[in-house]
Design a protein around this motif. Structure first.
Motif, PDB file in Angstrom:
ATOM      1  N   SER A  24       5.234   2.119   8.708  1.00  0.00           N
ATOM      2  CA  SER A  24       5.424   0.662   8.730  1.00  0.00           C
ATOM      3  C   SER A  24       4.355  -0.044   7.909  1.00  0.00           C
ATOM      4  CB  SER A  24       5.352   0.145  10.173  1.00  0.00           C
ATOM      5  OG  SER A  24       6.357   0.700  10.980  1.00  0.00           O
ATOM      6  N   LEU A  25       4.731  -1.191   7.402  1.00  0.00           N
ATOM      7  CA  LEU A  25       3.805  -2.104   6.735  1.00  0.00           C
ATOM      8  C   LEU A  25       4.239  -3.524   7.058  1.00  0.00           C
ATOM      9  CD1 LEU A  25       3.394  -0.695   3.089  1.00  0.00           C
ATOM     10  CD2 LEU A  25       1.618  -0.777   4.855  1.00  0.00           C
ATOM     11  N   ARG A  26       3.284  -4.428   7.035  1.00  0.00           N
ATOM     12  CA  ARG A  26       3.615  -5.844   7.149  1.00  0.00           C
ATOM     13  C   ARG A  26       3.070  -6.571   5.935  1.00  0.00           C
ATOM     14  NH1 ARG A  26       1.993 -10.551  11.520  1.00  0.00           N
ATOM     15  NH2 ARG A  26      -0.030 -10.382  10.463  1.00  0.00           N
ATOM     16  N   LEU A  27       3.977  -7.171   5.186  1.00  0.00           N
ATOM     17  CA  LEU A  27       3.599  -7.976   4.032  1.00  0.00           C
ATOM     18  C   LEU A  27       3.411  -9.427   4.454  1.00  0.00           C
ATOM     19  CD1 LEU A  27       6.070  -6.616   1.323  1.00  0.00           C
ATOM     20  CD2 LEU A  27       3.845  -5.716   2.023  1.00  0.00           C
ATOM     21  N   SER A  28       2.467 -10.080   3.806  1.00  0.00           N
ATOM     22  CA  SER A  28       2.226 -11.496   4.046  1.00  0.00           C
ATOM     23  C   SER A  28       2.347 -12.266   2.739  1.00  0.00           C
ATOM     24  CB  SER A  28       0.824 -11.715   4.629  1.00  0.00           C
ATOM     25  OG  SER A  28       0.660 -11.053   5.856  1.00  0.00           O
ATOM     26  N   CYS A  29       2.845 -13.471   2.834  1.00  0.00           N
ATOM     27  CA  CYS A  29       2.935 -14.376   1.688  1.00  0.00           C
ATOM     28  C   CYS A  29       2.309 -15.690   2.109  1.00  0.00           C
ATOM     29  CB  CYS A  29       4.377 -14.576   1.266  1.00  0.00           C
ATOM     30  SG  CYS A  29       4.603 -15.880   0.034  1.00  0.00           S
ATOM     31  N   ALA A  30       1.133 -15.968   1.582  1.00  0.00           N
ATOM     32  CA  ALA A  30       0.415 -17.184   1.930  1.00  0.00           C
ATOM     33  C   ALA A  30       0.636 -18.234   0.851  1.00  0.00           C
ATOM     34  CB  ALA A  30      -1.071 -16.889   2.078  1.00  0.00           C
ATOM     35  N   ALA A  31       1.067 -19.419   1.270  1.00  0.00           N
ATOM     36  CA  ALA A  31       1.277 -20.530   0.338  1.00  0.00           C
ATOM     37  C   ALA A  31       0.028 -21.403   0.273  1.00  0.00           C
ATOM     38  CB  ALA A  31       2.477 -21.350   0.776  1.00  0.00           C
ATOM     39  N   SER A  32      -0.176 -22.007  -0.895  1.00  0.00           N
ATOM     40  CA  SER A  32      -1.359 -22.845  -1.066  1.00  0.00           C
ATOM     41  C   SER A  32      -1.231 -24.159  -0.312  1.00  0.00           C
ATOM     42  CB  SER A  32      -1.606 -23.117  -2.546  1.00  0.00           C
ATOM     43  OG  SER A  32      -0.462 -23.721  -3.127  1.00  0.00           O
ATOM     44  N   GLY A  33       0.004 -24.558  -0.030  1.00  0.00           N
ATOM     45  CA  GLY A  33       0.240 -25.770   0.722  1.00  0.00           C
ATOM     46  C   GLY A  33       1.175 -25.528   1.882  1.00  0.00           C
ATOM     47  N   LYS A  61      11.396   4.148   3.785  1.00  0.00           N
ATOM     48  CA  LYS A  61      11.974   5.280   3.074  1.00  0.00           C
ATOM     49  C   LYS A  61      11.442   5.305   1.650  1.00  0.00           C
ATOM     50  CE  LYS A  61      16.321   4.497   5.558  1.00  0.00           C
ATOM     51  NZ  LYS A  61      17.778   4.214   5.402  1.00  0.00           N
ATOM     52  N   PRO A  62      11.475   6.459   0.987  1.00  0.00           N
ATOM     53  CA  PRO A  62      11.033   6.495  -0.410  1.00  0.00           C
ATOM     54  C   PRO A  62      11.773   5.490  -1.294  1.00  0.00           C
ATOM     55  CG  PRO A  62      11.190   8.708   0.443  1.00  0.00           C
ATOM     56  CD  PRO A  62      11.733   7.796   1.514  1.00  0.00           C
ATOM     57  N   ASP A  63      13.053   5.218  -0.988  1.00  0.00           N
ATOM     58  CA  ASP A  63      13.815   4.232  -1.775  1.00  0.00           C
ATOM     59  C   ASP A  63      13.289   2.809  -1.620  1.00  0.00           C
ATOM     60  OD1 ASP A  63      17.163   5.709  -1.521  1.00  0.00           O
ATOM     61  OD2 ASP A  63      15.442   6.163  -2.798  1.00  0.00           O
ATOM     62  N   GLY A 105       0.819  -1.206   0.000  1.00  0.00           N
ATOM     63  CA  GLY A 105       0.000   0.000   0.000  1.00  0.00           C
ATOM     64  C   GLY A 105       0.845   1.245   0.000  1.00  0.00           C
ATOM     65  N   LEU A 106       0.192   2.363   0.261  1.00  0.00           N
ATOM     66  CA  LEU A 106       0.851   3.668   0.323  1.00  0.00           C
ATOM     67  C   LEU A 106       1.094   4.032   1.788  1.00  0.00           C
ATOM     68  CD1 LEU A 106       1.753   6.374  -0.949  1.00  0.00           C
ATOM     69  CD2 LEU A 106      -0.643   7.117  -0.802  1.00  0.00           C
ATOM     70  N   GLY A 117       3.325 -10.466  -6.694  1.00  0.00           N
ATOM     71  CA  GLY A 117       3.837  -9.198  -6.198  1.00  0.00           C
ATOM     72  C   GLY A 117       2.781  -8.316  -5.569  1.00  0.00           C
ATOM     73  N   THR A 118       3.255  -7.436  -4.689  1.00  0.00           N
ATOM     74  CA  THR A 118       2.392  -6.437  -4.064  1.00  0.00           C
ATOM     75  C   THR A 118       3.145  -5.107  -4.052  1.00  0.00           C
ATOM     76  OG1 THR A 118       1.054  -5.921  -2.101  1.00  0.00           O
ATOM     77  CG2 THR A 118       3.157  -7.000  -1.703  1.00  0.00           C
ATOM     78  N   GLN A 119       2.446  -4.050  -4.417  1.00  0.00           N
ATOM     79  CA  GLN A 119       3.090  -2.745  -4.554  1.00  0.00           C
ATOM     80  C   GLN A 119       3.218  -2.061  -3.200  1.00  0.00           C
ATOM     81  OE1 GLN A 119       4.256  -0.981  -7.439  1.00  0.00           O
ATOM     82  NE2 GLN A 119       5.062   0.415  -5.868  1.00  0.00           N
ATOM     83  N   VAL A 120       4.415  -1.560  -2.921  1.00  0.00           N
ATOM     84  CA  VAL A 120       4.658  -0.735  -1.741  1.00  0.00           C
ATOM     85  C   VAL A 120       5.137   0.627  -2.225  1.00  0.00           C
ATOM     86  CG1 VAL A 120       6.103  -0.400   0.291  1.00  0.00           C
ATOM     87  CG2 VAL A 120       5.177  -2.668  -0.226  1.00  0.00           C
ATOM     88  N   THR A 121       4.447   1.667  -1.825  1.00  0.00           N
ATOM     89  CA  THR A 121       4.815   3.028  -2.201  1.00  0.00           C
ATOM     90  C   THR A 121       5.019   3.855  -0.943  1.00  0.00           C
ATOM     91  OG1 THR A 121       3.507   2.863  -4.237  1.00  0.00           O
ATOM     92  CG2 THR A 121       4.138   5.066  -3.509  1.00  0.00           C
ATOM     93  N   VAL A 122       6.201   4.436  -0.835  1.00  0.00           N
ATOM     94  CA  VAL A 122       6.536   5.267   0.319  1.00  0.00           C
ATOM     95  C   VAL A 122       6.655   6.709  -0.166  1.00  0.00           C
ATOM     96  CG1 VAL A 122       8.095   5.628   2.246  1.00  0.00           C
ATOM     97  CG2 VAL A 122       7.795   3.326   1.289  1.00  0.00           C
ATOM     98  N   SER A 123       5.703   7.516   0.245  1.00  0.00           N
ATOM     99  CA  SER A 123       5.658   8.894  -0.247  1.00  0.00           C
ATOM    100  C   SER A 123       4.864   9.756   0.715  1.00  0.00           C
ATOM    101  CB  SER A 123       5.009   8.924  -1.638  1.00  0.00           C
ATOM    102  OG  SER A 123       4.852  10.257  -2.071  1.00  0.00           O
ATOM    103  N   SER A 124       5.249  11.021   0.794  1.00  0.00           N
ATOM    104  CA  SER A 124       4.492  11.966   1.610  1.00  0.00           C
ATOM    105  C   SER A 124       3.474  12.702   0.757  1.00  0.00           C
ATOM    106  CB  SER A 124       5.447  12.956   2.278  1.00  0.00           C
ATOM    107  OG  SER A 124       6.246  13.607   1.318  1.00  0.00           O
TER     108      SER A 124
END
Length: 115
Positions: A17-26, A86-88, A10-11, A108-115
């Motif tokens: 902070s953000l927490r990404l999740s990766c769910a496996a099918s098995g 950070k923006p980077d 997300g933005l 993939g999931t988009q992460v955008t760091v911006s003010s």
């Protein structure tokens, strides 16, 4: 055929902070390693963090001390906790898993760091 599905992007403002999740099918118990990569526009996909079956972890220098990778075998899920963003850090983040000679990628999931 394993499927990996990322979520949590997300933005966010710099320093957030953000927490990404990766769910496996098995079950993820059989995976040798699971990892997060990221790819910014015009750049190559790069390793961010990985975690082995035994729980050992490794991080890119650029995220050390800010990101934490973890796994919940009961939920077949790997997480990436990202603090001090950070923006980077703006990129598409991909989940990756290795099982023997086979490897799997999420979409993939988009992460955008911006003010």
């Amino acid at each position: 055929q394993e499927h990996l599905v990322e979520s949590g992007g997300g933005l966010v403002q710099p320093g957030g902070s953000l927490r990404l999740s990766c769910a496996a099918s098995g079950s993820i118990l059989g995976f040798n390693t699971m990892a997060w990569y990221r790819q910014a526009p015009g750049k190559q996909r790069a390793l961010v963090a990985w975690i082995t079956k035994g729980g050992s972890t490794r991080y890119a220098d650029s995220v050390k001390g800010r990101f934490t990778i973890s796994r919940d075998d009961a939920k077949n899920t790997v997480y990436l906790q990202m603090n001090g963003l950070k923006p980077d850090d703006t990129s598409v983040y991909y989940c990756h898993a290795v099982y023997g000679l086979a490897e799997y990628w999420g979409h993939g999931t988009q992460v955008t760091v911006s003010s």
